[in-house]
Design a protein around this motif. Structure first.
Motif, short mmCIF file in Angstrom:
data_model
loop_
_atom_site.label_atom_id
_atom_site.label_comp_id
_atom_site.label_asym_id
_atom_site.label_seq_id
_atom_site.Cartn_x
_atom_site.Cartn_y
_atom_site.Cartn_z
N TYR A 16 11.54 -84.61 -20.79
CA TYR A 16 11.31 -85.98 -21.24
C TYR A 16 9.86 -86.17 -21.69
N GLU A 17 8.94 -85.68 -20.89
CA GLU A 17 7.52 -85.76 -21.23
C GLU A 17 7.23 -85.00 -22.53
N ASN A 51 8.59 -86.87 -25.64
CA ASN A 51 7.72 -87.97 -26.05
C ASN A 51 6.47 -87.47 -26.78
N VAL A 106 7.57 -86.12 -30.34
CA VAL A 106 7.88 -87.19 -31.28
C VAL A 106 6.59 -87.87 -31.75
N ALA A 107 5.69 -88.13 -30.83
CA ALA A 107 4.40 -88.75 -31.20
C ALA A 107 3.62 -87.84 -32.13
#
Length: 117
Positions: free
Chosen positions: A103-104, A107, A110-111
């Motif tokens: 999950y980390e 993120n 994607v950023a």
């Protein structure tokens, strides 16, 4: 480090996740060797491979495309984690650890992709 991608935190984290999942999948039943074990390993390795391959490209749109592939591979890893959890191939603690790492990383990836022009 001599290659730019080696300095990317997302590449480093993808490499770490790959090695950790390689170890955990070695505990999966032998009947999964050519199924979930193989699929998980290929998907998790694909993350770092696509980040590095895209970073060598000549254009930012090309790098962005490869980041998309890496993100899709990570989504595949998450599904493999859920399958392994449902089949009781890992403990709930292990599942939560790798799910949170994924999950980390998702993120961050994607950023990073959104910042590529």
């Amino acid at each position: 480090m001599k290659f730019k991608f080696e300095n990317l935190i997302i590449w480093q984290k993808a490499m770490d996740l790959g090695e950790e999942l390689h170890k955990i999948t070695s505990k999966f039943p032998k009947t999964e060797l050519y199924n979930l074990t193989s699929q998980t390993r290929r998907a998790v390795d694909s993350i770092a491979l696509n980040i590095s391959e895209g970073s060598i490209g000549q254009t930012n749109p090309e790098f962005k495309r490869f980041m998309g592939y890496a993100i899709r591979s990570l989504a595949e890893v998450i599904t493999c984690l859920h399958k392994a959890d449902r089949r009781n191939y890992m403990t709930k603690v292990e599942f939560k650890k790798y799910y949170n790492q994924s999950y980390e990383l998702m993120n961050m990836m994607v950023a990073f992709k959104n910042k590529i022009n």
